[in-house]
Motif scaffolding. Sequence first.
Motif, PDB file in Angstrom:
ATOM      1  N   LEU A 282       7.515  13.170  25.755  1.00  0.00           N
ATOM      2  CA  LEU A 282       7.146  14.582  25.949  1.00  0.00           C
ATOM      3  C   LEU A 282       6.540  15.209  24.693  1.00  0.00           C
ATOM      4  N   PRO A 283       7.171  15.095  23.515  1.00  0.00           N
ATOM      5  CA  PRO A 283       6.523  15.674  22.325  1.00  0.00           C
ATOM      6  C   PRO A 283       5.151  15.064  22.066  1.00  0.00           C
ATOM      7  N   GLY A 284       5.029  13.743  22.337  1.00  0.00           N
ATOM      8  CA  GLY A 284       3.728  13.094  22.159  1.00  0.00           C
ATOM      9  C   GLY A 284       2.681  13.710  23.054  1.00  0.00           C
ATOM     10  N   LEU A 285       3.070  13.910  24.319  1.00  0.00           N
ATOM     11  CA  LEU A 285       2.150  14.479  25.297  1.00  0.00           C
ATOM     12  C   LEU A 285       1.706  15.875  24.865  1.00  0.00           C
ATOM     13  N   LEU A 286       2.675  16.702  24.438  1.00  0.00           N
ATOM     14  CA  LEU A 286       2.350  18.066  24.021  1.00  0.00           C
ATOM     15  C   LEU A 286       1.423  18.042  22.806  1.00  0.00           C
ATOM     16  N   THR A 287       1.704  17.136  21.872  1.00  0.00           N
ATOM     17  CA  THR A 287       0.837  17.012  20.694  1.00  0.00           C
ATOM     18  C   THR A 287      -0.592  16.714  21.106  1.00  0.00           C
ATOM     19  N   LEU A 288      -0.739  15.725  22.001  1.00  0.00           N
ATOM     20  CA  LEU A 288      -2.085  15.340  22.430  1.00  0.00           C
ATOM     21  C   LEU A 288      -2.800  16.512  23.088  1.00  0.00           C
ATOM     22  N   ILE A 289      -2.066  17.250  23.939  1.00  0.00           N
ATOM     23  CA  ILE A 289      -2.702  18.366  24.646  1.00  0.00           C
ATOM     24  C   ILE A 289      -3.209  19.404  23.639  1.00  0.00           C
ATOM     25  N   LEU A 290      -2.346  19.779  22.694  1.00  0.00           N
ATOM     26  CA  LEU A 290      -2.740  20.782  21.700  1.00  0.00           C
ATOM     27  C   LEU A 290      -3.957  20.302  20.914  1.00  0.00           C
ATOM     28  N   PHE A 291      -3.884  19.048  20.453  1.00  0.00           N
ATOM     29  CA  PHE A 291      -4.949  18.486  19.648  1.00  0.00           C
ATOM     30  C   PHE A 291      -6.276  18.462  20.425  1.00  0.00           C
ATOM     31  N   ASP A 292      -6.211  17.999  21.679  1.00  0.00           N
ATOM     32  CA  ASP A 292      -7.424  17.913  22.507  1.00  0.00           C
ATOM     33  C   ASP A 292      -8.022  19.288  22.760  1.00  0.00           C
ATOM     34  N   LEU A 293      -7.131  20.267  23.033  1.00  0.00           N
ATOM     35  CA  LEU A 293      -7.636  21.613  23.313  1.00  0.00           C
ATOM     36  C   LEU A 293      -8.454  22.123  22.135  1.00  0.00           C
ATOM     37  N   GLY A 294      -7.925  21.915  20.915  1.00  0.00           N
ATOM     38  CA  GLY A 294      -8.648  22.357  19.728  1.00  0.00           C
ATOM     39  C   GLY A 294     -10.054  21.798  19.696  1.00  0.00           C
ATOM     40  N   ILE A 295     -10.180  20.507  19.982  1.00  0.00           N
ATOM     41  CA  ILE A 295     -11.493  19.863  19.904  1.00  0.00           C
ATOM     42  C   ILE A 295     -12.412  20.352  21.013  1.00  0.00           C
ATOM     43  N   ILE A 296     -11.922  20.262  22.266  1.00  0.00           N
ATOM     44  CA  ILE A 296     -12.806  20.559  23.401  1.00  0.00           C
ATOM     45  C   ILE A 296     -13.287  21.998  23.343  1.00  0.00           C
ATOM     46  N   VAL A 297     -12.345  22.937  23.189  1.00  0.00           N
ATOM     47  CA  VAL A 297     -12.730  24.344  23.257  1.00  0.00           C
ATOM     48  C   VAL A 297     -13.715  24.670  22.138  1.00  0.00           C
ATOM     49  N   LYS A 298     -13.428  24.170  20.941  1.00  0.00           N
ATOM     50  CA  LYS A 298     -14.320  24.487  19.824  1.00  0.00           C
ATOM     51  C   LYS A 298     -15.723  23.926  20.061  1.00  0.00           C
ATOM     52  N   LEU A 299     -15.795  22.621  20.349  1.00  0.00           N
ATOM     53  CA  LEU A 299     -17.117  21.988  20.432  1.00  0.00           C
ATOM     54  C   LEU A 299     -17.916  22.505  21.620  1.00  0.00           C
ATOM     55  N   VAL A 300     -17.269  22.588  22.797  1.00  0.00           N
ATOM     56  CA  VAL A 300     -18.033  23.004  23.978  1.00  0.00           C
ATOM     57  C   VAL A 300     -18.429  24.474  23.873  1.00  0.00           C
ATOM     58  N   SER A 301     -17.521  25.332  23.374  1.00  0.00           N
ATOM     59  CA  SER A 301     -17.901  26.750  23.323  1.00  0.00           C
ATOM     60  C   SER A 301     -19.038  26.950  22.314  1.00  0.00           C
TER      61      SER A 301
END
Lengths: 296, 269
Positions: free
Chosen positions: B144-163
């Motif tokens: 679970l902590p791993g999953l949450l880490t990945l989600i947070l990390f991915d969100l940072g990348i996707i939202v920044k680059l795509v926006s």
Amino acid sequence: MNASSRTTQTAMQPDTNTETIEPQSGRLEIPPQPSLLWPNILTIGVGAIVLAAGAGLQISWADIPQIPANVANYLQLMFASPNWEKLPRALTEMWRSISMAWLGAILCVVVSVPLGMLAARGVGPAWLRAILRGLFAIIRAVPEVIIAIILLTVTGLTPFTGALALGIAGIGTQGKWVYESIESAKEGASEAVRAAGGTTAEVTRWALWPAVAPSIMSFALYRFEINIRTSAVLGLVGAGGIGSMLSNYTNYREWDTVGMLLIVVIVTTMIVDAISGAIRRRIMEGTRIRELARSA
Amino acid sequence: MSASRELVLPPRPRNRGRTALVVLAVVAFTVATCIPAIGGVEIDLASIAKNWRNGADKLIELLQPNFAFFPRTVLPMLETLQMAVVGAVIAALVSVPLTLWAAKPTNPNSTGRFVVRTIINVIRSVPDLVYATILVAMVGVGALPGLLTLILFDLGIIVKLVSEAIDSADHGYMEAGRAAGGSQFQINRATALPQTWSLFTNQWLYTLELNVRISAILGIVGAGGIGRLLDERRGFYAYGDVSVIILEILLVVVLIEFFSNVIRKQLTK
């Protein structure tokens, strides 16, 4: 689908040429809908994989509704009253992390630029290209932490180890960026140098280097930004810097200090990103119009 | 051709002074980072000369993978892959509204945009393993902590680059939507979203790749996956086992990279 639309076009062409636009039967020929069979199969397949992956994970899903409350609780512990007493030490450690990141970036760039150039098509011989690209791929696949762990046995638990690990770990990506940007540079200049009788070394110096130098410098700064984040990670395995301090205080459950450390990490990273980003824009986009007007 | 008209070369741009200044700044910063007295890195070449055998021995051990260990790595590797996939999918779902919220053409409200962007920047500036360390302390050891880490990390990348990509692109079609009297939501839904799917897909595939890489080491701090096994074998100095694990990570990463390149080519065709 392509073929059918082309036939419609050719069928309509005589009409427009002879300028006899008749209402005909008043019906536009609509191209047939593309088949959705394969996209649908793909979607279902991906969905099945995702569901299977989610179901297979060892997670107690019942706990999930409690996470927000939990996280809010810990966030309050961390940020309600951060422990500012240890700030001076935190700043020293942060500077140590920045030092690691900077030295690692320099080391990485110094090694990977010549290697990356040799790995580009049209510069190095094919056998060397294959070797170098394989090397880059292997380095990219090995996590920095593993490289740091191997290095720890050589240089001990010091920030210097961290800098070396960052330097070596970055070579994989950096080398790839260098040869990709050289290969995507426009052919014209290098053709011109070659037509004037230039050797491969001269082509590299006079055509390729001027074309790719700005992007390589921009990548080098970007490596520094990445290294700042990674240096915190290396600290977790003992390479010193802010990461070591963070993992220690997390292990002691001293949440107010952890909160202070996180604030230091976040603020520093954002400041470094902003400065480095501004320099990178300056390198890639050149002088602003305002400055041009002043120098003219 | 008249002989009197000579070609005049334009004067060479003179920025030697500025180049010297830049070089000086870089050198000064480098020297400053090497002074241990103020917290810099002490460059210790002597210890490399003295201890390089240790590292070489370790590398030699790593170069002799113990393939008998392979069956024990299968299940943890599967867990790593599951975490990577589920994390990437959840991040993908959450990223769409956030991205549209963070980009200027799709969200004219500057306050809302500023809030989302600040949050994303803050999320991005915390390293992945730091999230994992803290989350392990918060929600306990496991996937679970791993999953949450990945989600947070991915969100940072996707939202920044795509926006940012949406910000810098040209948006004639959105004007058409506005001219037809659509609300911002309708414009986003009917014009902006279909135009940005390919940007999104590109980043989603990229985060999937990154997730496999990262989740391989998340286990070091107790966040599940093959990293836990890696850390354990390293603790026992079983470097033959460690190298099997590294080879496996290498293989999986290369395979994922290959497939995502194939998919990307299909999408951009």
